[in-house]
Design a protein around this motif. Structure first.
Motif, PDB file in Angstrom:
ATOM      1  N   PRO A 153      67.937  62.128 -48.036  1.00 58.38           N
ATOM      2  CA  PRO A 153      67.458  61.451 -49.244  1.00 58.38           C
ATOM      3  C   PRO A 153      67.605  59.927 -49.178  1.00 58.38           C
ATOM      4  N   GLY A 154      66.679  59.233 -49.857  1.00 60.68           N
ATOM      5  CA  GLY A 154      66.773  57.780 -50.036  1.00 60.68           C
ATOM      6  C   GLY A 154      66.782  57.027 -48.719  1.00 60.68           C
ATOM      7  N   ASP A 155      67.584  55.963 -48.668  1.00 61.43           N
ATOM      8  CA  ASP A 155      67.595  55.114 -47.464  1.00 61.43           C
ATOM      9  C   ASP A 155      68.715  55.502 -46.499  1.00 61.43           C
ATOM     10  N   LEU A 156      69.006  56.789 -46.443  1.00 58.50           N
ATOM     11  CA  LEU A 156      69.927  57.285 -45.406  1.00 58.50           C
ATOM     12  C   LEU A 156      69.107  57.385 -44.122  1.00 58.50           C
ATOM     13  N   ASN A 157      69.101  56.315 -43.361  1.00 62.55           N
ATOM     14  CA  ASN A 157      68.169  56.210 -42.234  1.00 62.55           C
ATOM     15  C   ASN A 157      68.830  56.079 -40.874  1.00 62.55           C
ATOM     16  N   ARG A 158      70.149  55.919 -40.869  1.00 64.79           N
ATOM     17  CA  ARG A 158      70.823  55.660 -39.589  1.00 64.79           C
ATOM     18  C   ARG A 158      71.711  56.845 -39.235  1.00 64.79           C
ATOM     19  N   VAL A 159      71.518  57.359 -38.044  1.00 67.49           N
ATOM     20  CA  VAL A 159      72.246  58.569 -37.655  1.00 67.49           C
ATOM     21  C   VAL A 159      73.226  58.256 -36.528  1.00 67.49           C
ATOM     22  N   PHE A 160      74.482  58.571 -36.773  1.00 65.96           N
ATOM     23  CA  PHE A 160      75.527  58.432 -35.759  1.00 65.96           C
ATOM     24  C   PHE A 160      75.989  59.841 -35.424  1.00 65.96           C
ATOM     25  N   PHE A 161      75.770  60.259 -34.177  1.00 67.91           N
ATOM     26  CA  PHE A 161      76.107  61.636 -33.809  1.00 67.91           C
ATOM     27  C   PHE A 161      77.564  61.789 -33.400  1.00 67.91           C
ATOM     28  N   THR A 162      78.061  63.004 -33.600  1.00 67.05           N
ATOM     29  CA  THR A 162      79.380  63.404 -33.114  1.00 67.05           C
ATOM     30  C   THR A 162      79.184  64.783 -32.484  1.00 67.05           C
ATOM     31  N   THR A 163      80.294  65.461 -32.173  1.00 68.64           N
ATOM     32  CA  THR A 163      80.118  66.843 -31.705  1.00 68.64           C
ATOM     33  C   THR A 163      80.581  67.851 -32.744  1.00 68.64           C
TER      34      THR A 163
END
Ligand SMILES: Cc1ncc(COP(=O)(O)O)c(C=O)c1O
Length: 457
Positions: free
Chosen positions: A105-115
């Motif tokens: 939703p919204g401006d949640l645009n940056r994805v930082f991956f983990t395991t």
């Protein structure tokens, strides 16, 4: 080399350290060994079938045995099995990040991956601290979370977790974890017990009181699950999240929606925040993103939170070797394809009322105090006295849950969870492909086992 059942038992008992498991409980009995799965069912090494009423551990959204996910893993591993996201990108992680940003939703645009989920929770805390340092608010480090809420087991995530019983062995934990009330309306304080909306305002306002008590300038984030798992599926009262959002905005505190369980269809939406109509600053996820065909977690953050790290020498000094693993990312993309093709969100939305109604039938049993939850995610609270809501003593709970229910439900062919970390509950979260026939099977097994349990109290 294929081991026989006896060899598996012997080797497991000698070498395998199971998680959150009282190993002594297997000193005489067998360790359950699950060897394969198909749809909503899994099979043990003797060929016995079980309905997977917990999707493994809130994981197997699309069900077991999906060859297209296995094929996606195989194709990716043949092409590029591994490369890090430390200074490099690879196509699967790029595509998955874009797809998640589009769904969030919204401006949640940056994805930082983990395991994993714990790493996601911990990464969000690290990001909050680093972000506030960079924008000139370096005193913010504390995180609020709710009583009984489970947010993971690594030291930082454990400090966010609200279950004191699983923390004592590991104290001292990183400082800054602060508890606020959860939204268990069944056990609401008397002065708000007659009106869920009023209860919700009170519970949300307790967050404001905690922020003020702790000193607003020391608080970085509030962690909330859309529906709180631990304690038994506490749904948010109407207006709760809207009030929490207002409070977070008022004091400049980040709202982290911990969706390690609630995302990817568990509540009938890609993200639980959508279902309850609130805008988080960070969503943490894991589990269902790959339906468990390969491990993956991460956080999706608002553009604004990444801005301080986009210029000059600024760097978010955090990373994990296997985060955004190519195989896991490819599997997640294939998993999301299945969601779309098989309309899994539609299936949950169409069937959740039927699931709920089927479980509600169990309220005619004297031991069933409350059935609560949403989507394909329910908790059944067990009580000693329905009229007074009296719960079981620690001894009774030990005998009932560990001594009887856990084994009896499994023996009867149902994987679910009997949990007494709060008041005793049975947790259900089946794969999203389940339909009425599976709900009926769950109800029948629960009915017969809970009826027998009542005779043992
Ligand atoms: C809400 C929530 N957050 C975090 C975690 C931790 O995830 P993991 O076990 O993948 O570290 C869990 C695990 O169940 C969870 O339910």
């Amino acid at each position: 080399m294929t081991l026989s059942s006896d060899e598996l038992q012997a080797a497991a008992k000698q070498h395998l350290w199971m998680h959150f498991t009282r190993m002594s409980s297997y000193s005489s009995g067998d360790i359950p060994v699950i060897v394969r799965g198909s749809g909503p069912y899994v099979y043990d090494d003797k060929g016995k079938r079980y309905l997977d009423g917990l999707a493994g551990l809130f994981v197997s959204m699309v069900g077991h045995g999906r060859t297209e996910l296995a094929e996606a893993a195989s194709k990716q591993a043949s092409e590029l099995a591994y490369f890090p996201l430390w200074s490099y990108a690879h196509p699967s992680a790029v595509q998955l990040a874009s797809r998640l940003a589009e769904l969030a939703p919204g401006d949640l645009n940056r994805v930082f991956f983990t395991t994993s989920g714990s790493e996601a929770v911990e990464s969000a805390w690290k990001l909050a601290k680093a972000y506030f340092k960079r924008i000139g608010e370096p005193t913010r480090y504390k995180v609020l979370s709710r009583e009984y809420a489970y947010h993971g087991t690594s030291m930082g995530a454990l400090a966010v977790t609200g279950l004191s019983s699983i923390k004592h062995d590991f104290e001292p934990l990183p400082p800054g974890g602060v508890r606020v009330p959860n939204t268990n309306f069944y056990r609401a304080p008397e002065f708000v017990a007659d009106d869920e909306a009023k209860f919700g305002v009170w519970a949300a306002d307790e967050i404001e009181r905690a922020i003020l008590r702790e000193d607003a300038e020391s608080v970085a984030a509030v962690y909330l699950e859309p529906v709180q798992n631990s304690g038994g599926c506490f749904t948010p009262p109407p207006g709760y999240f809207q009030r929490v959002r207002e409070i977070c905005d008022k004091y400049g505190v980040l709202l982290v929606s911990d969706e390690v369980i609630c995302a990817f269809g568990r509540l009938g939406y890609y993200f639980g925040a959508e279902r309850y109509g609130y805008q988080p600053d960070i969503i943490t996820f894991a589990k269902g993103v790959t339906s468990g065909y390969s491990p993956l977690g991460g956080m999706i953050v608002r553009d604004e939170l990444m801005e301080p790290f986009l210029t000059g020498t600024a760097t978010f000094l955090h990373g994990i070797t296997f985060a955004g693993h190519p195989v896991s990312s490819a599997v997640a993309l294939a998993n999301l394809d299945v969601f779309e093709r098989d309309n899994l969100l539609g299936n949950v939305r169409a069937n959740e009322a039927g699931f709920r109604a089927t479980l509600d039938k169990l309220t005619d049993l004297p031991i069933v105090g409350d059935v609560r939850g949403a989507g394909y995610f329910y908790g059944i609270e067990l009580v000693k006295d329905k009229a007074t809501k009296e719960t079981f003593s620690d001894d009774e709970s030990e005998r009932l849950l560990r001594g009887f229910l856990s084994h009896a439900l499994f023996d009867a062919g149902l994987v679910c969870r009997a949990d007494d970390r709060g008041d005793p509950v049975i947790q259900l979260a089946p794969p999203l492909i389940c339909t009425q026939e599976h709900f009926d099977e769950i109800e029948q097994i629960l009915r017969s086992v809970l009826t027998e349990a009542w005779t043992k109290i």
